[in-house]
Structures are given as C-alpha cells and as structure tokens.
Design an enzyme around this catalytic site. Structure first.
Site, PDB file in Angstrom:
ATOM      1  N   GLY A  98     -11.074  26.878  32.067  1.00 25.83           N
ATOM      2  CA  GLY A  98     -11.893  26.245  32.831  1.00 25.83           C
ATOM      3  C   GLY A  98     -11.978  26.243  34.196  1.00 25.83           C
ATOM      4  N   SER A 155       9.676  23.528  41.576  1.00 23.68           N
ATOM      5  CA  SER A 155       8.675  24.013  40.756  1.00 23.68           C
ATOM      6  C   SER A 155       8.290  25.519  41.285  1.00 23.68           C
ATOM      7  CB  SER A 155       7.307  23.218  41.072  1.00 23.68           C
ATOM      8  OG  SER A 155       6.246  23.488  40.413  1.00 23.68           O
ATOM      9  N   ASN A 156       7.948  26.272  40.370  1.00 24.28           N
ATOM     10  CA  ASN A 156       7.779  27.784  40.713  1.00 24.28           C
ATOM     11  C   ASN A 156       9.151  28.453  41.059  1.00 24.28           C
ATOM     12  OD1 ASN A 156       4.893  27.672  40.084  1.00 24.28           O
ATOM     13  ND2 ASN A 156       4.809  26.137  41.565  1.00 24.28           N
ATOM     14  N   GLN A 189       9.479  23.183  37.335  1.00 23.33           N
ATOM     15  CA  GLN A 189       8.264  22.847  36.612  1.00 23.33           C
ATOM     16  C   GLN A 189       7.384  24.293  36.909  1.00 23.33           C
ATOM     17  OE1 GLN A 189       3.803  21.031  37.671  1.00 23.33           O
ATOM     18  NE2 GLN A 189       5.437  19.450  37.157  1.00 23.33           N
ATOM     19  N   TYR A 248      -3.213  18.210  45.507  1.00 20.50           N
ATOM     20  CA  TYR A 248      -4.163  17.958  44.537  1.00 20.50           C
ATOM     21  C   TYR A 248      -5.264  16.832  45.091  1.00 20.50           C
ATOM     22  CZ  TYR A 248      -0.817  19.938  41.127  1.00 20.50           C
ATOM     23  OH  TYR A 248       0.262  20.465  40.609  1.00 20.50           O
ATOM     24  N   LYS A 294      -3.553  19.090  31.392  1.00 23.43           N
ATOM     25  CA  LYS A 294      -4.853  18.475  31.930  1.00 23.43           C
ATOM     26  C   LYS A 294      -6.164  18.227  31.288  1.00 23.43           C
ATOM     27  CE  LYS A 294      -8.917  18.018  34.374  1.00 23.43           C
ATOM     28  NZ  LYS A 294     -10.028  18.695  34.150  1.00 23.43           N
ATOM     29  N   SER A 295      -6.495  16.910  31.003  1.00 24.59           N
ATOM     30  CA  SER A 295      -7.899  16.644  30.498  1.00 24.59           C
ATOM     31  C   SER A 295      -8.295  15.414  30.943  1.00 24.59           C
ATOM     32  CB  SER A 295      -7.950  16.945  28.979  1.00 24.59           C
ATOM     33  OG  SER A 295      -9.165  16.534  28.591  1.00 24.59           O
ATOM     34  N   LYS A 299       4.923  16.049  44.467  1.00 22.54           N
ATOM     35  CA  LYS A 299       5.530  17.311  44.814  1.00 22.54           C
ATOM     36  C   LYS A 299       5.461  17.371  46.534  1.00 22.54           C
ATOM     37  CE  LYS A 299       3.613  19.207  40.547  1.00 22.54           C
ATOM     38  NZ  LYS A 299       2.452  18.597  40.556  1.00 22.54           N
ATOM     39  N   ARG A 357     -10.307  15.424  24.009  1.00 24.94           N
ATOM     40  CA  ARG A 357      -9.455  16.391  24.117  1.00 24.94           C
ATOM     41  C   ARG A 357      -8.007  15.629  24.601  1.00 24.94           C
ATOM     42  NH1 ARG A 357     -13.860  19.336  25.763  1.00 24.94           N
ATOM     43  NH2 ARG A 357     -13.693  18.994  27.776  1.00 24.94           N
ATOM     44  N   HIS A 414       7.342  22.023  45.778  1.00 23.72           N
ATOM     45  CA  HIS A 414       6.041  22.637  45.168  1.00 23.72           C
ATOM     46  C   HIS A 414       6.057  23.923  44.636  1.00 23.72           C
ATOM     47  CE1 HIS A 414       1.611  21.440  43.989  1.00 23.72           C
ATOM     48  NE2 HIS A 414       2.003  22.325  43.130  1.00 23.72           N
ATOM     49  N   ASP A 470       1.682  13.476  36.090  1.00 22.86           N
ATOM     50  CA  ASP A 470       1.788  14.727  37.436  1.00 22.86           C
ATOM     51  C   ASP A 470       0.647  14.721  38.445  1.00 22.86           C
ATOM     52  OD1 ASP A 470       3.597  17.203  37.773  1.00 22.86           O
ATOM     53  OD2 ASP A 470       1.438  17.770  38.028  1.00 22.86           O
TER      54      ASP A 470
END
Ligand code: NAP
Length: 316
Positions: free
Chosen positions: A214, A159-160, A181, A52, A257-258, A81, A263, A112, A47
C-alpha cells in the site's frame, strides 16, 4: 521484564512490537486516533521521525493518554530519528523533536540514514542539490552521545546501517548503538547484519516487516507470497501475522504501521502465533526480494553512493 520486551545493551527494555507512524497522508487526526487505539490494544512502542511529520500527532495522543492516566509515561517506549539534514547538530535537532512531541525525553534516538544532506534539506526524497559528499559519523555520534548525557533520550542507535558501517562506528563510539533499525521481513532476512549486530549486542529492529503493502515504495510481495500464505493457512493465522512472527522469532522487534482497527489487532495477534521449525526452514529458503532499500538516496548524481550496493557496502 514482560515477555513482549527485550533488554537493550543500554539497560532499558524495548517492546518487540512497535507501531510505525509514517503515512503518506500524514493526517493528524487519523494518526492520533490510531495511537489511542493502539495503546488500548496493548501497543507500548511508537516509532516516529522528524521527516514523517507525525511527531506532533504521536506526542499529542501519548500526552493525552498520560494526562488521563491511561498509561504512565515510563510504560511507553518512544523512538524518533535524526534527519539527514541535521547531522551538524543532533542536540538542537532532538530538542526540536521534543518540542514537536511535547515530551521531556524520548526513549530512543536513531541516526535515520548513513547519509548527510544540506541543513535545509527537509524532503523525505532528497533533491539533486541536497547531498553533502561526506558524512563525518564521528562528529554526528559525538552529538548523539551528548543527547544522551543531557538526558534528552534514554538510548541512542542507528538505522539503515550496513555491517561495515556498524563496525566503523564501533571503532570510535564511547557509547555503542543499542539498535539498528533496518528493512527486514521474510524476503529480506538480513542474515549477516543480524549476525554482526548480535555479536556486538546491538538489537535489530525490522521496519516494513510486511514489505510496506500500500505504500508508494512498498510491495505486496511478502503478504501475497504463496509460502507465507500456506503457513498462515496451516496455523489459522494471517500472512501478516506470519511475517511479523518470523521477525520476532529471529530476535528482532518489528515496527509495523497500521491505522486500521482490525489490522492493528491482527498485527498484535502475531505475538500468540507459534511457527514451527519447518516453517522457519522454508522461509529461510525463500528467494530474497529487497523492497524499499533506500533507492531514493542513490538515484541521484550528487549522492555519495553511486548505487545501492555502495550504500549497503556490497552486502545486498
Ligand atoms: P509495513 O508496516 O510493512 O506496511 C504498512 C502497510 O501495510 C500499510 O499500508 C498498512 O495499511 C498495511 N498493513 C498493515 N497491517 C496489515 C495487515 N495485517 N495486512 C495487510 N496490510 C497491512 O511497512 P512501512 O509502513 O513501510 O513500515 C512501518 C514503519 O516502519 C513506518 O511507519 C515507520 O515508522 C518505520 N520505517 C522506518 C524506516 C527507516 O528508515 N528507519 C523506513 C521505513 C519505515 P493500513 O494502515 O491501512 O492497515
């Protein structure tokens, strides 16, 4: 169809665990390494988004894996997006994304946010002067459908989007969205949205499924929640695995996300966890706590939405 995929209303399948690639550091090398590692561990869904800044790194890593015959292109599911400053021309925006990725097509292209910014606005957090008052979703969606007709993507979605915005879109869409999403985790369960999306065969994909611990906007409220921790202890699993598996049992896919090897593996392990009815009932009773929600789009006098309730059509 593999057991870790679901079929979308557009006919293609989506792997239920997606790797999120938004990182505030936006470090190209780290992102590429994480995508490589994720592919090795079985991740097939990636994704990204123009805003981003990770399209280049994600594209590089995937192209290299395809060239090295580690994976055929058709086994990868790639989402990007349409940024809010690009509503006036989705086709050009997607062509730009494809150049960033170095790909001929993507699998999913999402609107988005249900918000329109001035064409030059390219900050993830828009400034006072960036907002356009009106989003003409009919024109945007025509452009999204054109992307599909031109073969630039295999599926389109949003999305949203609140249930009201989804239903409005369905009033004029020739092609319905395949995905919505949204932020979804044990503390923002999106019950009504899931119900309406389910009725219209729109797949819900949950972002920030761990509550984004985080991240600047994120919280540890999900992974530190005592109930989530006690369920994890009971199943010899981790809180993150419980949160992810909760989303999967609700029929959603999860975009987590990692960039950390342990993880990444841990999150993939959520597929093997089995939650029982009692766990699910207890999670249903947790007090809700919406985390990211799009605050940055409403704390602004020029935004068309006065507050979060307006953005989400009074559903939150
Ligand atoms: P998230 O996946 O819930 O949380 C990511 C954070 O949790 C990172 O700081 C990560 O750090 C940490 N983490 C990952 N696995 C963990 C584990 N097993 N235990 C403890 N901590 C763990 O939230 P997100 O990053 O906000 O969202 C995920 C993706 O969703 C984004 O990357 C993006 O692709 C997408 N997204 C979409 C929208 C949208 O508007 N459509 C909005 C937000 C996000 P490490 O990397 O150090 O492991």
């Amino acid at each position: 169809m593999r057991k870790d995929e679901v079929r979308l209303n557009c006919g293609i399948t989506i792997p239920v665990i997606g790797l999120g690639t938004y990182s505030s550091n936006n470090d190209r090398v780290t992102t590429e390494k994480a995508v490589h590692l994720a592919l090795k561990m079985g991740y097939r869904h990636f994704d990204t988004a123009k805003i981003y800044g990770s399209e280049g790194a994600v594209g590089n890593a995937l192209r290299k894996a395809i060239e090295d015959q580690i994976i055929p292109r058709e086994d990868v599911f790639l989402t990007s997006k349409l940024w809010s400053g690009d509503h006036h021309d989705p086709v050009s925006a997607l062509k730009h994304t494809l150049r960033n990725l170095g790909m001929e097509y993507i699998d999913m292209y999402l609107v988005h946010w249900p918000i329109k910014l001035k064409p030059w606005a390219c900050n993830a957090v828009p400034k006072e002067e960036d907002f356009e008052k009106q989003l003409d979703m009919e024109t945007t969606w025509e452009g999204m459908q054109k992307c599909l007709d031109m073969g630039l993507c295999r599926c389109i979605g949003v999305s949203n989007f609140s249930t009201k915005k989804i239903e409005h879109l369905l009033d004029f869409a020739s092609v319905p969205p395949a995905v919505n999403q949204v932020e979804m985790h044990p503390m923002w369960r999106q019950r009504k949205l899931r119900e309406i999306c389910g009725k219209h065969d729109i797949h819900v994909s949950g972002y920030s499924p761990l509550g984004g611990p985080g991240n600047a906007w994120g919280s540890t409220a999900v992974v530190k929640n005592p109930l989530i921790n006690s369920i994890a202890l009971k199943h010899k699993a981790t809180p993150a695995q419980v949160a992810l598996k909760w989303g999967l049992t609700r029929g959603a896919s999860v975009i987590v996300k990692s960039f950390n090897p342990d993880r990444l593996r841990e999150n993939m392990g959520s597929l093997d966890l089995k939650l029982d009815d009692e766990d699910l009932i207890e999670i249903e009773q947790l007090e809700e706590r919406k985390i990211m929600r799009g605050d940055f789009l409403v704390n602004n006098t020029t935004s068309p939405y006065k507050n979060l309730e307006e953005l989400w059509d009074y559903e939150i």
